[in-house]
Design a protein around this motif. Structure first.
Motif, PDB file in Angstrom:
ATOM      1  N   LEU A 193       0.666  -0.730  -0.288  1.00 27.62           N
ATOM      2  CA  LEU A 193      -0.431  -0.122  -0.389  1.00 27.62           C
ATOM      3  C   LEU A 193       1.162   1.191  -0.060  1.00 27.62           C
ATOM      4  CD1 LEU A 193      -3.024   0.886   0.444  1.00 27.62           C
ATOM      5  CD2 LEU A 193      -2.670   1.157   2.691  1.00 27.62           C
ATOM      6  N   LEU A 194       0.488   1.983  -1.159  1.00 27.83           N
ATOM      7  CA  LEU A 194       1.261   3.410  -1.152  1.00 27.83           C
ATOM      8  C   LEU A 194       0.407   3.833  -1.315  1.00 27.83           C
ATOM      9  CD1 LEU A 194       3.703   2.241  -4.085  1.00 27.83           C
ATOM     10  CD2 LEU A 194       4.361   2.606  -1.890  1.00 27.83           C
ATOM     11  N   GLN A 195       0.105   5.646   0.003  1.00 32.22           N
ATOM     12  CA  GLN A 195      -0.390   6.319   0.163  1.00 32.22           C
ATOM     13  C   GLN A 195       0.004   7.593  -0.380  1.00 32.22           C
ATOM     14  OE1 GLN A 195      -2.794   6.097   4.014  1.00 32.22           O
ATOM     15  NE2 GLN A 195      -0.223   6.417   4.378  1.00 32.22           N
ATOM     16  N   VAL A 196      -0.610   8.423  -1.320  1.00 32.81           N
ATOM     17  CA  VAL A 196      -0.355   9.690  -1.960  1.00 32.81           C
ATOM     18  C   VAL A 196       0.165  10.278  -1.505  1.00 32.81           C
ATOM     19  CG1 VAL A 196      -1.258  11.141  -3.642  1.00 32.81           C
ATOM     20  CG2 VAL A 196      -1.676   8.893  -3.910  1.00 32.81           C
TER      21      VAL A 196
ATOM     22  N   ILE B 196      11.931   1.878  -1.912  1.00 31.80           N
ATOM     23  CA  ILE B 196      10.654   0.865  -2.023  1.00 31.80           C
ATOM     24  C   ILE B 196      10.753  -0.283  -2.437  1.00 31.80           C
ATOM     25  CG2 ILE B 196       8.483  -0.364  -3.203  1.00 31.80           C
ATOM     26  CD1 ILE B 196       7.733   2.881  -3.605  1.00 31.80           C
ATOM     27  N   GLY B 197      11.849  -0.661  -2.883  1.00 33.59           N
ATOM     28  CA  GLY B 197      12.939  -1.921  -2.775  1.00 33.59           C
ATOM     29  C   GLY B 197      13.124  -2.302  -1.916  1.00 33.59           C
ATOM     30  N   ARG B 198      14.275  -2.109  -1.315  1.00 32.59           N
ATOM     31  CA  ARG B 198      14.353  -2.239   0.257  1.00 32.59           C
ATOM     32  C   ARG B 198      13.945  -2.583   1.283  1.00 32.59           C
ATOM     33  NH1 ARG B 198      17.645   3.239  -1.052  1.00 32.59           N
ATOM     34  NH2 ARG B 198      16.678   3.630   0.758  1.00 32.59           N
ATOM     35  N   ALA B 199      12.494  -1.583   1.338  1.00 33.00           N
ATOM     36  CA  ALA B 199      11.692  -2.184   1.622  1.00 33.00           C
ATOM     37  C   ALA B 199      10.878  -3.342   1.614  1.00 33.00           C
ATOM     38  CB  ALA B 199      10.006  -0.566   1.822  1.00 33.00           C
ATOM     39  N   ILE B 200      10.845  -4.403   0.020  1.00 33.36           N
ATOM     40  CA  ILE B 200      10.259  -5.502  -0.268  1.00 33.36           C
ATOM     41  C   ILE B 200      11.291  -6.317  -0.002  1.00 33.36           C
ATOM     42  CG2 ILE B 200       9.285  -6.452  -1.888  1.00 33.36           C
ATOM     43  CD1 ILE B 200       8.522  -3.857  -3.174  1.00 33.36           C
TER      44      ILE B 200
ATOM     45  N   VAL C  68       8.258   4.006   9.109  1.00 31.26           N
ATOM     46  CA  VAL C  68       8.554   4.352   9.773  1.00 31.26           C
ATOM     47  C   VAL C  68       9.507   5.951  10.160  1.00 31.26           C
ATOM     48  CG1 VAL C  68       7.153   2.955  11.764  1.00 31.26           C
ATOM     49  CG2 VAL C  68      10.021   3.806  11.092  1.00 31.26           C
ATOM     50  N   LEU C  69       9.948   6.717  11.126  1.00 29.52           N
ATOM     51  CA  LEU C  69      10.491   7.028  11.849  1.00 29.52           C
ATOM     52  C   LEU C  69      10.506   7.517  13.352  1.00 29.52           C
ATOM     53  CD1 LEU C  69       9.329  10.637   9.424  1.00 29.52           C
ATOM     54  CD2 LEU C  69      11.688   9.646   9.283  1.00 29.52           C
TER      55      LEU C  69
ATOM     56  N   ASP D 157       5.612   6.424   9.304  1.00 24.09           N
ATOM     57  CA  ASP D 157       5.288   8.023   8.421  1.00 24.09           C
ATOM     58  C   ASP D 157       3.934   7.511   7.321  1.00 24.09           C
ATOM     59  OD1 ASP D 157       6.786   6.563   6.664  1.00 24.09           O
ATOM     60  OD2 ASP D 157       8.014   7.876   5.997  1.00 24.09           O
ATOM     61  N   GLY D 158       3.331   6.514   7.207  1.00 23.92           N
ATOM     62  CA  GLY D 158       2.707   6.258   5.532  1.00 23.92           C
ATOM     63  C   GLY D 158       3.158   6.530   5.063  1.00 23.92           C
ATOM     64  N   SER D 159       3.934   6.038   4.624  1.00 24.17           N
ATOM     65  CA  SER D 159       4.850   5.935   3.243  1.00 24.17           C
ATOM     66  C   SER D 159       4.596   4.677   2.078  1.00 24.17           C
ATOM     67  CB  SER D 159       6.535   6.364   3.189  1.00 24.17           C
ATOM     68  OG  SER D 159       7.043   6.279   1.703  1.00 24.17           O
ATOM     69  N   ILE D 160       5.220   3.185   3.110  1.00 21.78           N
ATOM     70  CA  ILE D 160       4.810   2.059   3.015  1.00 21.78           C
ATOM     71  C   ILE D 160       3.978   1.151   3.796  1.00 21.78           C
ATOM     72  CG2 ILE D 160       6.098  -0.016   2.602  1.00 21.78           C
ATOM     73  CD1 ILE D 160       8.339   1.769   1.167  1.00 21.78           C
ATOM     74  N   TYR D 161       3.194   0.800   3.598  1.00 23.25           N
ATOM     75  CA  TYR D 161       2.467  -0.381   3.893  1.00 23.25           C
ATOM     76  C   TYR D 161       2.380  -1.672   3.501  1.00 23.25           C
ATOM     77  CZ  TYR D 161      -0.047   2.628   7.219  1.00 23.25           C
ATOM     78  OH  TYR D 161       0.269   3.612   8.602  1.00 23.25           O
ATOM     79  N   ILE D 162       3.751  -2.905   3.458  1.00 22.04           N
ATOM     80  CA  ILE D 162       3.299  -3.974   3.182  1.00 22.04           C
ATOM     81  C   ILE D 162       3.274  -5.503   4.053  1.00 22.04           C
ATOM     82  CG2 ILE D 162       4.808  -5.449   2.343  1.00 22.04           C
ATOM     83  CD1 ILE D 162       7.050  -3.470   1.742  1.00 22.04           C
TER      84      ILE D 162
END
Length: 237
Positions: free
Chosen positions: A110-113, A123-127, A141-142, A185-190
Protein backbone atom coordinates in the motif's frame (compact mmCIF):
# COMPACT_ATOMS: atom_id res chain seq x y z
CA UNK A 1 19.26 -25.25 0.08
CA UNK A 2 15.53 -24.79 -0.52
CA UNK A 3 14.79 -21.16 -1.46
CA UNK A 4 11.24 -19.87 -1.27
CA UNK A 5 10.00 -18.20 -4.45
CA UNK A 6 9.56 -14.41 -4.12
CA UNK A 7 6.07 -13.31 -3.08
CA UNK A 8 3.64 -12.16 -5.73
CA UNK A 9 3.01 -8.52 -4.87
CA UNK A 10 0.03 -6.33 -5.69
CA UNK A 11 0.84 -2.63 -5.40
CA UNK A 12 -2.19 -0.49 -4.52
CA UNK A 13 -2.30 3.31 -4.58
CA UNK A 14 -5.58 4.47 -3.00
CA UNK A 15 -6.69 7.89 -4.26
CA UNK A 16 -10.23 9.02 -3.51
CA UNK A 17 -11.76 12.24 -4.76
CA UNK A 18 -13.11 13.77 -1.55
CA UNK A 19 -10.64 15.82 0.47
CA UNK A 20 -11.71 18.58 2.83
CA UNK A 21 -8.29 19.71 4.08
CA UNK A 22 -6.77 20.17 0.61
CA UNK A 23 -9.52 20.01 -2.03
CA UNK A 24 -8.60 17.78 -4.98
CA UNK A 25 -5.19 17.11 -3.46
CA UNK A 26 -4.50 13.73 -5.08
CA UNK A 27 -4.24 15.31 -8.53
CA UNK A 28 -3.42 18.88 -7.47
CA UNK A 29 -0.34 20.28 -9.18
CA UNK A 30 2.79 20.05 -7.04
CA UNK A 31 5.99 21.26 -8.63
CA UNK A 32 4.65 20.85 -12.16
CA UNK A 33 2.96 17.46 -11.88
CA UNK A 34 -0.03 15.94 -10.06
CA UNK A 35 0.61 14.78 -6.50
CA UNK A 36 -0.26 11.23 -7.57
CA UNK A 37 2.69 11.20 -9.99
CA UNK A 38 5.30 11.16 -7.20
CA UNK A 39 4.03 7.89 -5.76
CA UNK A 40 3.54 6.34 -9.21
CA UNK A 41 7.11 7.18 -10.21
CA UNK A 42 8.52 5.72 -6.97
CA UNK A 43 6.52 2.51 -7.41
CA UNK A 44 7.62 2.07 -11.03
CA UNK A 45 11.26 2.01 -9.89
CA UNK A 46 10.73 -1.37 -8.23
CA UNK A 47 10.81 -4.53 -10.34
CA UNK A 48 9.53 -6.52 -7.35
CA UNK A 49 5.93 -5.29 -7.75
CA UNK A 50 4.04 -7.72 -9.97
CA UNK A 51 1.12 -5.41 -10.69
CA UNK A 52 0.48 -1.78 -9.77
CA UNK A 53 -3.04 -0.34 -9.64
CA UNK A 54 -4.86 2.77 -8.48
CA UNK A 55 -8.11 2.44 -6.51
CA UNK A 56 -10.41 5.42 -6.97
CA UNK A 57 -14.07 6.34 -7.35
CA UNK A 58 -13.29 9.64 -9.04
CA UNK A 59 -13.30 9.94 -12.85
CA UNK A 60 -10.75 12.76 -12.93
CA UNK A 61 -8.30 10.82 -10.76
CA UNK A 62 -8.84 7.69 -12.87
CA UNK A 63 -8.07 9.68 -16.03
CA UNK A 64 -4.89 11.20 -14.53
CA UNK A 65 -3.76 7.79 -13.26
CA UNK A 66 -4.15 6.22 -16.68
CA UNK A 67 -2.28 9.14 -18.26
CA UNK A 68 0.54 8.36 -15.84
CA UNK A 69 0.59 4.79 -17.14
CA UNK A 70 -1.05 3.12 -14.15
CA UNK A 71 -3.82 0.55 -14.39
CA UNK A 72 -7.21 1.35 -12.90
CA UNK A 73 -8.98 -2.01 -13.34
CA UNK A 74 -12.14 -1.02 -11.45
CA UNK A 75 -14.03 1.98 -10.12
CA UNK A 76 -14.07 1.92 -6.34
CA UNK A 77 -17.58 1.72 -4.80
CA UNK A 78 -18.77 5.04 -3.37
CA UNK A 79 -19.28 3.52 0.09
CA UNK A 80 -15.52 2.89 0.21
CA UNK A 81 -14.68 6.49 -0.73
CA UNK A 82 -16.25 8.35 2.20
CA UNK A 83 -14.32 10.21 4.94
CA UNK A 84 -14.83 7.34 7.36
CA UNK A 85 -13.79 4.60 4.91
CA UNK A 86 -10.88 2.57 6.26
CA UNK A 87 -7.78 1.72 4.25
CA UNK A 88 -8.08 -1.97 5.18
CA UNK A 89 -11.54 -2.18 3.61
CA UNK A 90 -10.27 -0.42 0.46
CA UNK A 91 -7.41 -2.91 0.14
CA UNK A 92 -9.70 -5.87 0.88
CA UNK A 93 -11.98 -4.74 -1.95
CA UNK A 94 -9.03 -4.56 -4.38
CA UNK A 95 -7.80 -8.02 -3.38
CA UNK A 96 -11.31 -9.51 -3.73
CA UNK A 97 -11.72 -7.90 -7.16
CA UNK A 98 -8.43 -9.37 -8.35
CA UNK A 99 -9.31 -12.81 -7.03
CA UNK A 100 -12.66 -12.62 -8.81
CA UNK A 101 -10.63 -12.09 -12.00
CA UNK A 102 -8.52 -15.17 -11.18
CA UNK A 103 -5.47 -13.22 -9.96
CA UNK A 104 -4.02 -14.15 -6.59
CA UNK A 105 -1.34 -12.27 -4.67
CA UNK A 106 0.59 -13.32 -1.54
CA UNK A 107 1.37 -9.77 -0.52
CA UNK A 108 -0.09 -6.27 -0.76
CA UNK A 109 2.00 -3.10 -0.97
CA UNK A 110 0.00 0.00 0.00
CA UNK A 111 1.43 3.36 -1.09
CA UNK A 112 -0.30 6.52 0.10
CA UNK A 113 -0.37 9.51 -2.23
CA UNK A 114 -0.24 11.88 0.76
CA UNK A 115 3.35 10.78 1.51
CA UNK A 116 4.80 11.69 -1.90
CA UNK A 117 8.54 11.81 -1.31
CA UNK A 118 10.52 8.58 -1.15
CA UNK A 119 14.22 8.00 -1.73
CA UNK A 120 15.18 6.27 -4.97
CA UNK A 121 15.07 2.52 -4.40
CA UNK A 122 13.29 2.88 -1.04
CA UNK A 123 10.31 0.71 -2.02
CA UNK A 124 12.59 -2.02 -3.33
CA UNK A 125 14.63 -2.01 -0.12
CA UNK A 126 11.44 -2.22 1.93
CA UNK A 127 10.20 -5.23 -0.04
CA UNK A 128 13.56 -6.98 0.30
CA UNK A 129 13.61 -6.42 4.07
CA UNK A 130 10.02 -7.67 4.34
CA UNK A 131 10.90 -10.87 2.46
CA UNK A 132 14.03 -11.56 4.55
CA UNK A 133 12.23 -10.85 7.83
CA UNK A 134 9.49 -13.44 7.24
CA UNK A 135 7.22 -11.02 9.12
CA UNK A 136 3.48 -10.63 8.57
CA UNK A 137 3.94 -6.98 7.67
CA UNK A 138 6.35 -4.09 7.33
CA UNK A 139 5.71 -0.37 7.82
CA UNK A 140 7.88 2.66 7.15
CA UNK A 141 8.65 4.68 10.26
CA UNK A 142 10.49 7.65 11.69
CA UNK A 143 11.95 7.96 15.20
CA UNK A 144 9.77 9.56 17.89
CA UNK A 145 11.54 12.62 19.34
CA UNK A 146 12.92 11.63 22.73
CA UNK A 147 10.77 14.10 24.66
CA UNK A 148 7.70 12.30 23.25
CA UNK A 149 8.97 8.79 23.95
CA UNK A 150 6.04 6.77 25.42
CA UNK A 151 8.13 6.06 28.55
CA UNK A 152 8.18 9.82 29.17
CA UNK A 153 4.58 10.49 28.14
CA UNK A 154 1.76 10.72 30.70
CA UNK A 155 -1.95 9.94 30.39
CA UNK A 156 -4.67 11.47 32.54
CA UNK A 157 -7.12 9.12 34.25
CA UNK A 158 -10.77 9.86 35.17
CA UNK A 159 -9.67 11.59 38.38
CA UNK A 160 -7.25 13.81 36.42
CA UNK A 161 -4.25 12.03 37.87
CA UNK A 162 -1.30 11.34 35.60
CA UNK A 163 0.20 7.93 34.94
CA UNK A 164 3.03 6.88 32.61
CA UNK A 165 1.53 5.85 29.27
CA UNK A 166 3.44 2.54 29.25
CA UNK A 167 1.91 1.49 32.58
CA UNK A 168 5.25 1.48 34.41
CA UNK A 169 5.39 2.60 38.04
CA UNK A 170 8.69 4.48 37.82
CA UNK A 171 9.92 6.73 35.07
CA UNK A 172 13.12 6.03 33.11
CA UNK A 173 15.43 8.77 34.34
CA UNK A 174 18.22 8.81 31.79
CA UNK A 175 17.69 9.73 28.15
CA UNK A 176 20.30 7.12 27.17
CA UNK A 177 18.19 4.35 28.74
CA UNK A 178 15.08 5.07 26.67
CA UNK A 179 14.25 2.29 24.18
CA UNK A 180 13.88 3.26 20.53
CA UNK A 181 10.38 4.40 19.65
CA UNK A 182 8.93 5.03 16.20
CA UNK A 183 5.81 6.40 14.54
CA UNK A 184 4.36 5.37 11.18
CA UNK A 185 5.17 7.97 8.56
CA UNK A 186 2.56 6.69 6.07
CA UNK A 187 4.94 6.07 3.17
CA UNK A 188 4.87 2.26 2.90
CA UNK A 189 2.74 -0.61 4.19
CA UNK A 190 3.54 -4.16 3.10
CA UNK A 191 1.27 -6.93 4.38
CA UNK A 192 0.61 -10.59 3.63
CA UNK A 193 -2.73 -10.97 1.89
CA UNK A 194 -4.10 -13.46 4.42
CA UNK A 195 -3.46 -10.88 7.17
CA UNK A 196 -5.31 -8.20 5.17
CA UNK A 197 -8.26 -10.59 4.81
CA UNK A 198 -8.42 -10.79 8.62
CA UNK A 199 -8.80 -7.01 8.77
CA UNK A 200 -5.28 -5.97 9.78
CA UNK A 201 -2.26 -4.27 8.20
CA UNK A 202 0.07 -5.53 10.92
CA UNK A 203 -0.54 -9.18 11.87
CA UNK A 204 1.39 -10.72 14.75
CA UNK A 205 4.94 -10.05 13.57
CA UNK A 206 5.58 -6.50 12.36
CA UNK A 207 8.91 -5.21 11.07
CA UNK A 208 9.91 -1.77 9.84
CA UNK A 209 12.13 0.33 7.63
CA UNK A 210 13.24 3.85 8.53
CA UNK A 211 12.41 6.63 6.11
CA UNK A 212 14.52 9.69 5.40
CA UNK A 213 13.26 12.37 7.84
CA UNK A 214 14.21 15.11 5.36
CA UNK A 215 11.57 13.76 2.97
CA UNK A 216 8.77 13.52 5.52
CA UNK A 217 5.45 15.19 4.91
CA UNK A 218 1.97 13.71 5.31
CA UNK A 219 -0.40 15.98 3.42
CA UNK A 220 -3.69 16.49 5.26
CA UNK A 221 -3.97 20.28 5.65
CA UNK A 222 -3.03 23.36 3.62
CA UNK A 223 -0.09 23.84 5.99
CA UNK A 224 1.14 20.38 5.00
CA UNK A 225 0.65 21.29 1.34
CA UNK A 226 2.73 24.45 1.71
CA UNK A 227 5.44 22.39 3.39
CA UNK A 228 5.38 19.99 0.41
CA UNK A 229 5.66 22.94 -2.01
CA UNK A 230 8.78 24.15 -0.20
CA UNK A 231 10.22 20.63 -0.16
CA UNK A 232 9.74 20.23 -3.92
CA UNK A 233 11.58 23.49 -4.52
CA UNK A 234 14.45 22.26 -2.36
CA UNK A 235 14.51 18.82 -4.03
CA UNK A 236 14.51 20.35 -7.51
CA UNK A 237 17.10 23.04 -6.73
Amino acid sequence: MNHQPPPKILGIIPARGGSKGVPGKNIKDLGGKPLLAYTVESAKQSKLINRLIVSSENENIIKVARNLGVEVPFKRPENLAADQSGSVEVVQHAVEYMEDQGEYYDTVLLLQVTSPFREDGFIGRAIEKFIKSEADALVSVLPVPQEYNPHWVFEADEQDNLKISTGEEGIIKRRQDLPKAFFRDGSIYITKTDVIKKGSFFGNKLTYIESNPELYVNIDTMEDWEKAVMMVKKINS
